[in-house]
Design a protein around this motif. Sequence first.
Motif, PDB file in Angstrom:
ATOM      1  N   UNK A 206       0.847  -1.203   0.000  1.00  0.00           N
ATOM      2  CA  UNK A 206       0.000   0.000   0.000  1.00  0.00           C
ATOM      3  C   UNK A 206       0.879   1.249   0.000  1.00  0.00           C
ATOM      4  N   UNK A 207       1.883   1.198  -0.862  1.00  0.00           N
ATOM      5  CA  UNK A 207       2.881   2.266  -0.902  1.00  0.00           C
ATOM      6  C   UNK A 207       2.322   3.522  -1.549  1.00  0.00           C
TER       7      UNK A 207
ATOM      8  N   UNK B 287       4.231   6.426  -8.309  1.00  0.00           N
ATOM      9  CA  UNK B 287       3.645   5.102  -8.442  1.00  0.00           C
ATOM     10  C   UNK B 287       2.354   5.219  -9.245  1.00  0.00           C
ATOM     11  N   UNK B 288       2.330   4.520 -10.382  1.00  0.00           N
ATOM     12  CA  UNK B 288       1.143   4.497 -11.229  1.00  0.00           C
ATOM     13  C   UNK B 288       0.915   3.067 -11.704  1.00  0.00           C
ATOM     14  N   UNK B 289      -0.080   2.872 -12.547  1.00  0.00           N
ATOM     15  CA  UNK B 289      -0.347   1.539 -13.093  1.00  0.00           C
ATOM     16  C   UNK B 289       0.744   1.099 -14.055  1.00  0.00           C
ATOM     17  N   UNK B 290       1.518   2.039 -14.564  1.00  0.00           N
ATOM     18  CA  UNK B 290       2.541   1.723 -15.568  1.00  0.00           C
ATOM     19  C   UNK B 290       3.953   1.635 -15.010  1.00  0.00           C
ATOM     20  N   UNK B 291       4.232   2.359 -13.914  1.00  0.00           N
ATOM     21  CA  UNK B 291       5.611   2.344 -13.423  1.00  0.00           C
ATOM     22  C   UNK B 291       5.691   2.833 -11.986  1.00  0.00           C
ATOM     23  N   UNK B 292       6.832   2.486 -11.363  1.00  0.00           N
ATOM     24  CA  UNK B 292       7.189   3.028 -10.053  1.00  0.00           C
ATOM     25  C   UNK B 292       8.586   3.610 -10.181  1.00  0.00           C
ATOM     26  N   UNK B 293       8.758   4.829  -9.690  1.00  0.00           N
ATOM     27  CA  UNK B 293      10.060   5.473  -9.715  1.00  0.00           C
ATOM     28  C   UNK B 293      10.592   5.604  -8.297  1.00  0.00           C
ATOM     29  N   UNK B 294      11.864   5.289  -8.134  1.00  0.00           N
ATOM     30  CA  UNK B 294      12.537   5.383  -6.843  1.00  0.00           C
ATOM     31  C   UNK B 294      13.790   6.236  -6.977  1.00  0.00           C
ATOM     32  N   UNK B 295      14.136   6.861  -5.872  1.00  0.00           N
ATOM     33  CA  UNK B 295      15.442   7.501  -5.739  1.00  0.00           C
ATOM     34  C   UNK B 295      16.207   6.718  -4.682  1.00  0.00           C
ATOM     35  N   UNK B 296      17.362   6.173  -5.079  1.00  0.00           N
ATOM     36  CA  UNK B 296      18.153   5.379  -4.139  1.00  0.00           C
ATOM     37  C   UNK B 296      18.628   6.253  -2.992  1.00  0.00           C
TER      38      UNK B 296
END
Length: 237
Positions: free
Chosen positions: A33-34, A57-66
Amino acid sequence: MNLILLSPHDLTDDGHVCVTDPRRLAHLREVHRATPGDLLTVGIQGGPMGKALLTELSAERALFKLDTLDQPPPPPLPVHLVLALPRPRMLARTLEHVTALGVKEITLLHTKRVEKSYWQSPELRADKIHQHLVLGLEQARDTQLPNVTLSKGFRPFLEQQLPHLLNDRRGLVAHPGMPNACPRDIKTPTLLLVGPEGGFIDWEVEQLLTAGCEGMHLGLRILRVETAVTALLSRLF
Protein backbone atom coordinates in the motif's frame (compact mmCIF):
# COMPACT_ATOMS: atom_id res chain seq x y z
CA MET A 1 7.77 -9.36 -0.88
CA ASN A 2 9.96 -8.31 2.07
CA LEU A 3 12.51 -6.87 -0.35
CA ILE A 4 12.02 -5.05 -3.64
CA LEU A 5 14.64 -6.84 -5.71
CA LEU A 6 16.00 -4.63 -8.46
CA SER A 7 17.70 -5.89 -11.58
CA PRO A 8 20.44 -3.87 -13.31
CA HIS A 9 17.87 -3.07 -16.04
CA ASP A 10 15.78 -1.17 -13.48
CA LEU A 11 18.56 1.36 -12.85
CA THR A 12 18.57 4.59 -14.83
CA ASP A 13 21.56 6.66 -15.84
CA ASP A 14 20.80 9.36 -13.27
CA GLY A 15 20.91 7.02 -10.26
CA HIS A 16 17.18 6.45 -10.06
CA VAL A 17 15.15 3.26 -10.40
CA CYS A 18 12.23 2.54 -12.73
CA VAL A 19 10.10 -0.56 -12.11
CA THR A 20 7.58 -1.47 -14.84
CA ASP A 21 6.66 -5.17 -14.48
CA PRO A 22 3.06 -5.81 -13.37
CA ARG A 23 3.89 -8.23 -10.53
CA ARG A 24 6.04 -5.82 -8.54
CA LEU A 25 3.75 -2.88 -9.29
CA ALA A 26 0.72 -4.80 -8.04
CA HIS A 27 2.61 -5.82 -4.90
CA LEU A 28 3.61 -2.24 -4.17
CA ARG A 29 0.01 -1.07 -4.51
CA GLU A 30 -1.91 -3.95 -2.96
CA VAL A 31 0.42 -5.38 -0.29
CA HIS A 32 2.76 -2.55 0.67
CA ARG A 33 0.00 0.00 0.00
CA ALA A 34 2.88 2.27 -0.90
CA THR A 35 2.51 5.93 -1.72
CA PRO A 36 5.05 8.46 -3.00
CA GLY A 37 7.27 9.57 -0.16
CA ASP A 38 7.59 6.08 1.38
CA LEU A 39 11.08 4.77 2.15
CA LEU A 40 11.18 1.10 1.15
CA THR A 41 13.68 -1.74 1.47
CA VAL A 42 15.38 -2.56 -1.82
CA GLY A 43 18.29 -4.66 -3.01
CA ILE A 44 20.32 -4.80 -6.20
CA GLN A 45 20.44 -8.29 -7.71
CA GLY A 46 23.93 -9.57 -6.95
CA GLY A 47 24.73 -6.52 -4.84
CA PRO A 48 23.92 -4.68 -1.59
CA MET A 49 20.62 -3.82 0.08
CA GLY A 50 19.32 -0.61 1.56
CA LYS A 51 16.56 1.96 1.21
CA ALA A 52 14.99 3.83 -1.69
CA LEU A 53 12.49 6.68 -1.73
CA LEU A 54 9.37 6.07 -3.80
CA THR A 55 8.79 9.21 -5.88
CA GLU A 56 6.07 8.03 -8.28
CA LEU A 57 3.65 5.10 -8.44
CA SER A 58 1.14 4.50 -11.23
CA ALA A 59 -0.35 1.54 -13.09
CA GLU A 60 2.54 1.72 -15.57
CA ARG A 61 5.61 2.34 -13.42
CA ALA A 62 7.19 3.03 -10.05
CA LEU A 63 10.06 5.47 -9.72
CA PHE A 64 12.54 5.38 -6.84
CA LYS A 65 15.44 7.50 -5.74
CA LEU A 66 18.15 5.38 -4.14
CA ASP A 67 18.88 6.48 -0.59
CA THR A 68 21.39 4.12 1.05
CA LEU A 69 22.76 0.80 -0.21
CA ASP A 70 25.13 -0.26 2.54
CA GLN A 71 23.84 -3.64 3.77
CA PRO A 72 25.30 -6.92 2.54
CA PRO A 73 22.95 -9.84 1.85
CA PRO A 74 22.72 -12.55 4.51
CA PRO A 75 25.45 -15.22 4.38
CA PRO A 76 24.70 -18.30 2.25
CA LEU A 77 24.44 -21.82 3.61
CA PRO A 78 27.64 -23.87 3.04
CA VAL A 79 25.77 -26.45 0.96
CA HIS A 80 25.39 -27.68 -2.58
CA LEU A 81 21.94 -29.28 -2.86
CA VAL A 82 21.51 -32.18 -5.27
CA LEU A 83 17.80 -32.79 -5.62
CA ALA A 84 16.16 -35.56 -7.63
CA LEU A 85 13.81 -33.66 -9.93
CA PRO A 86 10.40 -33.41 -8.19
CA ARG A 87 6.97 -33.08 -9.75
CA PRO A 88 6.67 -29.66 -11.46
CA ARG A 89 4.34 -28.12 -8.89
CA MET A 90 6.54 -29.32 -6.05
CA LEU A 91 9.67 -28.12 -7.87
CA ALA A 92 8.35 -24.56 -7.92
CA ARG A 93 7.67 -24.51 -4.17
CA THR A 94 10.93 -26.27 -3.32
CA LEU A 95 13.03 -23.81 -5.32
CA GLU A 96 11.42 -20.91 -3.48
CA HIS A 97 11.90 -22.56 -0.06
CA VAL A 98 15.57 -23.49 -0.49
CA THR A 99 16.39 -20.10 -1.99
CA ALA A 100 14.80 -18.37 1.00
CA LEU A 101 16.88 -20.57 3.32
CA GLY A 102 20.13 -19.52 1.65
CA VAL A 103 21.08 -22.35 -0.73
CA LYS A 104 23.23 -20.99 -3.57
CA GLU A 105 24.15 -24.13 -5.52
CA ILE A 106 21.39 -26.46 -6.76
CA THR A 107 21.64 -29.48 -9.06
CA LEU A 108 18.43 -31.06 -10.32
CA LEU A 109 19.15 -34.73 -10.97
CA HIS A 110 17.48 -37.55 -12.87
CA THR A 111 17.12 -40.81 -10.95
CA LYS A 112 15.32 -44.08 -11.62
CA ARG A 113 12.09 -42.98 -9.93
CA VAL A 114 11.94 -39.56 -11.61
CA GLU A 115 9.31 -39.52 -14.35
CA LYS A 116 10.95 -38.67 -17.68
CA SER A 117 8.03 -36.40 -18.50
CA TYR A 118 9.08 -34.06 -15.67
CA TRP A 119 12.03 -32.92 -17.79
CA GLN A 120 9.58 -31.56 -20.38
CA SER A 121 7.81 -29.33 -17.87
CA PRO A 122 7.62 -25.56 -18.54
CA GLU A 123 8.78 -25.14 -14.92
CA LEU A 124 12.30 -26.01 -16.13
CA ARG A 125 12.46 -23.10 -18.54
CA ALA A 126 15.15 -20.64 -17.51
CA ASP A 127 12.63 -17.82 -17.06
CA LYS A 128 10.39 -19.93 -14.82
CA ILE A 129 13.29 -21.08 -12.65
CA HIS A 130 14.46 -17.47 -12.37
CA GLN A 131 10.97 -16.41 -11.30
CA HIS A 132 10.90 -18.90 -8.41
CA LEU A 133 14.41 -17.98 -7.30
CA VAL A 134 13.47 -14.30 -7.23
CA LEU A 135 10.40 -15.03 -5.10
CA GLY A 136 12.64 -16.85 -2.62
CA LEU A 137 15.09 -13.94 -2.49
CA GLU A 138 12.31 -11.40 -1.96
CA GLN A 139 10.89 -13.47 0.89
CA ALA A 140 14.21 -13.76 2.72
CA ARG A 141 15.67 -10.33 1.92
CA ASP A 142 18.55 -11.63 -0.14
CA THR A 143 20.07 -10.50 -3.43
CA GLN A 144 22.35 -13.39 -4.48
CA LEU A 145 20.69 -15.70 -7.02
CA PRO A 146 21.47 -19.43 -6.72
CA ASN A 147 23.10 -21.32 -9.57
CA VAL A 148 20.85 -24.09 -10.90
CA THR A 149 22.28 -26.98 -12.95
CA LEU A 150 20.26 -29.67 -14.74
CA SER A 151 21.76 -33.17 -14.69
CA LYS A 152 19.62 -35.51 -16.80
CA GLY A 153 21.58 -38.73 -16.28
CA PHE A 154 22.42 -40.42 -12.97
CA ARG A 155 25.42 -42.37 -14.22
CA PRO A 156 27.10 -39.34 -15.90
CA PHE A 157 26.51 -37.39 -12.68
CA LEU A 158 28.02 -40.21 -10.66
CA GLU A 159 31.11 -40.56 -12.83
CA GLN A 160 31.76 -37.01 -14.00
CA GLN A 161 30.31 -34.55 -11.50
CA LEU A 162 30.18 -36.24 -8.12
CA PRO A 163 33.96 -36.73 -7.64
CA HIS A 164 34.52 -33.03 -8.24
CA LEU A 165 31.67 -32.02 -5.92
CA LEU A 166 33.11 -34.21 -3.14
CA ASN A 167 36.62 -32.74 -3.43
CA ASP A 168 36.06 -30.21 -0.67
CA ARG A 169 32.63 -31.14 0.68
CA ARG A 170 31.17 -33.69 3.06
CA GLY A 171 28.66 -35.78 1.10
CA LEU A 172 25.38 -36.63 2.86
CA VAL A 173 22.67 -38.82 1.33
CA ALA A 174 19.22 -38.44 2.90
CA HIS A 175 17.41 -41.77 2.59
CA PRO A 176 14.96 -43.68 4.83
CA GLY A 177 16.45 -46.66 6.63
CA MET A 178 20.01 -45.37 6.90
CA PRO A 179 21.62 -46.27 10.25
CA ASN A 180 22.69 -42.74 11.23
CA ALA A 181 20.44 -39.80 12.03
CA CYS A 182 20.85 -36.46 10.30
CA PRO A 183 23.63 -34.51 12.06
CA ARG A 184 22.94 -31.13 13.62
CA ASP A 185 24.52 -27.70 13.27
CA ILE A 186 27.46 -28.61 11.07
CA LYS A 187 29.87 -25.97 9.80
CA THR A 188 31.74 -27.74 7.02
CA PRO A 189 30.95 -27.34 3.30
CA THR A 190 28.39 -30.01 2.47
CA LEU A 191 26.95 -31.83 -0.52
CA LEU A 192 23.37 -32.80 0.34
CA LEU A 193 21.67 -35.38 -1.88
CA VAL A 194 17.90 -35.85 -1.63
CA GLY A 195 16.00 -38.45 -3.64
CA PRO A 196 12.57 -38.31 -5.29
CA GLU A 197 9.21 -39.02 -3.63
CA GLY A 198 9.81 -42.77 -3.78
CA GLY A 199 13.42 -42.42 -2.67
CA PHE A 200 16.61 -43.52 -4.38
CA ILE A 201 16.66 -47.14 -5.54
CA ASP A 202 19.06 -49.46 -3.70
CA TRP A 203 21.62 -49.41 -6.51
CA GLU A 204 21.74 -45.60 -6.49
CA VAL A 205 22.25 -45.54 -2.73
CA GLU A 206 25.04 -48.11 -2.98
CA GLN A 207 26.81 -46.11 -5.68
CA LEU A 208 26.60 -42.87 -3.71
CA LEU A 209 27.94 -44.53 -0.56
CA THR A 210 30.75 -46.19 -2.52
CA ALA A 211 31.68 -42.79 -3.95
CA GLY A 212 32.28 -41.47 -0.43
CA CYS A 213 28.92 -40.11 0.72
CA GLU A 214 27.43 -40.84 4.15
CA GLY A 215 23.87 -42.10 4.55
CA MET A 216 21.50 -40.50 7.05
CA HIS A 217 17.80 -40.37 7.91
CA LEU A 218 15.26 -37.96 9.40
CA GLY A 219 13.39 -40.53 11.45
CA LEU A 220 10.60 -43.00 10.85
CA ARG A 221 8.23 -40.66 9.04
CA ILE A 222 8.22 -40.49 5.23
CA LEU A 223 8.04 -36.83 4.20
CA ARG A 224 7.23 -35.00 1.00
CA VAL A 225 10.29 -33.71 -0.81
CA GLU A 226 9.63 -30.04 -0.07
CA THR A 227 9.12 -30.84 3.64
CA ALA A 228 12.15 -33.12 3.84
CA VAL A 229 14.48 -30.61 2.19
CA THR A 230 13.38 -27.80 4.51
CA ALA A 231 13.74 -30.04 7.57
CA LEU A 232 17.18 -31.26 6.47
CA LEU A 233 18.56 -27.77 5.85
CA SER A 234 17.16 -26.47 9.14
CA ARG A 235 18.64 -29.35 11.12
CA LEU A 236 22.01 -29.42 9.37
CA PHE A 237 22.72 -25.71 9.50
